[in-house]
Design an enzyme around this catalytic site. Structure first.
Site, PDB file in Angstrom:
ATOM      1  N   HIS A 159       8.301  -4.889 -13.987  1.00 28.11           N
ATOM      2  CA  HIS A 159       9.560  -4.880 -13.237  1.00 28.11           C
ATOM      3  C   HIS A 159      10.548  -3.840 -13.755  1.00 28.11           C
ATOM      4  CE1 HIS A 159      12.350  -6.224 -10.343  1.00 28.11           C
ATOM      5  NE2 HIS A 159      12.149  -7.517 -10.423  1.00 28.11           N
ATOM      6  N   ASP A 361      -3.113  -4.832   5.892  1.00 25.48           N
ATOM      7  CA  ASP A 361      -4.508  -4.955   6.328  1.00 25.48           C
ATOM      8  C   ASP A 361      -5.334  -3.952   5.527  1.00 25.48           C
ATOM      9  OD1 ASP A 361      -6.963  -4.919   7.577  1.00 25.48           O
ATOM     10  OD2 ASP A 361      -6.172  -4.600   9.597  1.00 25.48           O
TER      11      ASP A 361
END
Length: 419
Positions: A159, A361
Site C-alpha cells: 500500500h 475478464d
C-alpha cells in the site's frame, strides 16, 4: 487447501526501453508504510481452459513490462543525519505467484453463507505483513486457488506503492493482456515532481495503537441503483439541499447506523473521509502511486443520532467541499502529518464504487464476486465496491457480532436496503 508451488515472476522483457529504475515515494506513500498491503480477491466460475495457471503466470509477466515497480523491492537510502529516504528499486526481483488447490471448496461455499467464511482469508498472499517489510518481500503477490467449480484470484500489493486506483489499474491491465490485448488501455504514469523525502524512522509513521477487538463477523450488504437514488433523495430533502451525492448519503447512513450501536465514552463522534487527490491536484488519472489522504469532521452523538440522515449528509458534503486543490497540496506538503490515520475512528469506509471490479475478464468471463483479505482486524471497517449490476454498490462490513446483529435489525438501514 494445498499449495502446489510458489515462484517469483519478473518482467517478460527485462530490457524495456526507457523503463524506470527507481521510484521515489511521496509523502502520501510514506504515510502508508505501517499499514498492511491491499488485498482483494476475485471469484470466478471454473474456466474451461486446461492451461489456466501457466496462462495467468505468463500474462502477469507481460503485464509487469508496463508496471516495473511491482516487480521490484522497497529500499532505503541512509543519510548522515540519521534519516532515511525510501524508494522502490525496480530491479525485477519479481512478484510472488502461488498456485493452490482447494478441491473441497465450491464457489457457493464462499458466496452463499450469511457471513463470509474464514477460509476465504487463506486464499490471500502477504498475510500478517506491514508495508515496511517489503524491503525483503515482494511488492506484489498473487495466489491462484483452484476451487471445485471455480477459481479464486487473490491479489495483494504494497500500500506504500499503490492506492486503490493504482491497484485496480494494474488488475484491469492484467486482465486485458490475459484476454489477448497487445497493449493496455491506460498507461501508468510514474513521473514524480518531488525531491526524496527524508524520514526519521518508523516512529514518525506509526499509526496509533489498535484497541484489541473481539472476533469479527464479515458480511456483504447490497444496495441497488434504485435504493441509492431513494437514499440520495431522502438525504437531500431532509437536509434542505440538492447537492448531496449518493456516496455522501450512503456515508451518512453508515455513520449513523454504526454509531447507533456503538458504546463510546466520547460525546464527539468522528467521520473520516479518504480523499482522492488525482483530479483535485490535476495529476493524470494513470498516476501510479498513492494520491489519497484523510480528512475528518465530527458531530456530537446527539446531533448525529437525533437529527436524521440529511443533517449528517450535509456535514459530509461540507467536508467534501473543503477538499480543494489548495487543501490537497497543503496536506501533501504537511511535514508534520506523519500518520495516514491519527486515531482509529468508530468506523472507516475504504474502497470506491468507481473502481472497475467486474470488468476484469481474464478470458473466461467476468467475476461473480469480490472479497477483501483480512487486513487489519478492525471493528467498523467497511469496504465499498461497485455491484455486479450497473449503478449499485456492495458493502463488505466487518463488525463485532453484537453490532452486526444490531445493524441487521436497524430499521433505517433495512429500509435503505429495500428496493
Amino acid at each position: 487447501m494445498e499449495v502446489i508451488y510458489s515462484c517469483l515472476v519478473g518482467r517478460e522483457n527485462k530490457e524495456i526501453a526507457n523503463t524506470i529504475t527507481t521510484l521515489e515515494l511521496n509523502p502520501w506513500d510514506l504515510r502508508l508504510l505501517p499499514i498492511v498491503p491491499i488485498q482483494r480477491g476475485l471469484i470466478y466460475h471454473k474456466p474451461h481452459s486446461q492451461n489456466i495457471i501457466s496462462h495467468l503466470k505468463n500474462s502477469l509477466s507481460r503485464t509487469l513490462n508496463s508496471f516495473p515497480p511491482l516487480a521490484g523491492r522497497l529500499s532505503a537510502t541512509h543519510h548522515e543525519d540519521g534519516t532515511k529516504s525510501y524508494f522502490v528499486d525496480c530491479n525485477n526481483s519479481g512478484a510472488e505467484f502461488t498456485h493452490a488447490v482447494a478441491a473441497a471448496v465450491s464457489v457457493s461455499d464462499l458466496i452463499g453463507p450469511k457471513y463470509i467464511p474464514e477460509i476465504v482469508y487463506s486464499f490471500f498472499p502477504l498475510e500478517n505483513l506491514t508495508n515496511f517489510e517489503a524491503i525483503s518481500k515482494p511488492l506484489l503477490a498473487v495466489q491462484v486457488t483452484e476451487l471445485a467449480d471455480g477459481l479464486f484470484l487473490g491479489c495483494a500489493a504494497n500500500h506504500a506503492v499503490v492506492d486503490g486506483t493504482s491497484f485496480w489499474h494494474f488488475i484491469n491491465s492484467w486482465s486485458e493482456i490475459s484476454r489477448g490485448l497487445k497493449t493496455i488501455s491506460k498507461t501508468p504514469v510514474f513521473s514524480r515532481s518531488i525531491e526524496p523525502v527524508k524520514v526519521g524512522g518508523h516512529s514518525n509513521h506509526l499509526p496509533p495503537p489498535m484497541v484489541e477487538t473481539p472476533p469479527l463477523l464479515r458480511k456483504v450488504f447490497h444496495l441497488g441503483k434504485e435504493s441509492l437514488t431513494k437514499l440520495k433523495n431522502k438525504a437531500n430533502s431532509t437536509g434542505g439541499s440538492d447537492k448531496i451525492s449518493s456516496y455522501q448519503a450512503l456515508s451518512a447512513l453508515l455513520w449513523r447506523t454504526i454509531n447507533m450501536h456503538t458504546n463510546v465514552n466520547s460525546e464527539e463522534v468522528d467521520f473520516t473521509l479518504i480523499v482522492g487527490a488525482r483530479s483535485r491536484i490535476g495529476w493524470d488519472e494513470g498516476y501510479f502511486g498513492n494520491a489519497i489522504y484523510t480528512a475528518g469532521t465530527s458531530l456530537t452523538r446527539h446531533e448525529l443520532l437525533q437529527n436524521g440522515i440529511g443533517y449528517a449528509a450535509v456535514k459530509i458534503n461540507e467536508l467534501v467541499k473543503q477538499q480543494t486543490r489548495e487543501a490537497a497540496i497543503q496536506n501533501f506538503e504537511d511535514s508534520e502529518n506523519r500518520a495516514f490515520i491519527r486515531k482509529w475512528p468508530s468506523f472507516l469506509i475504504i474502497g470506491s464504487p468507481r473502481h472497475d471490479v467486474y470488468g476484469n475478464d481474464f478470458g473466461w468471463g467476468k467475476p461473480v464476486a469480490v472479497r477483501c483479505g483480512r487486513g487489519r482486524n478492525v471493528d467498523g471497517k467497511i469496504t465499498i465496491f461497485p455491484a455486479a449490476e450497473s449503478g449499485g454498490v456492495d458493502l463488505e462490513v466487518s463488525l463485532a457480532a453484537d453490532k452486526m446483529v444490531a445493524m441487521e435489525d436497524d430499521p433505517e438501514f433495512i429500509a435503505a436496503l429495500a428496493h
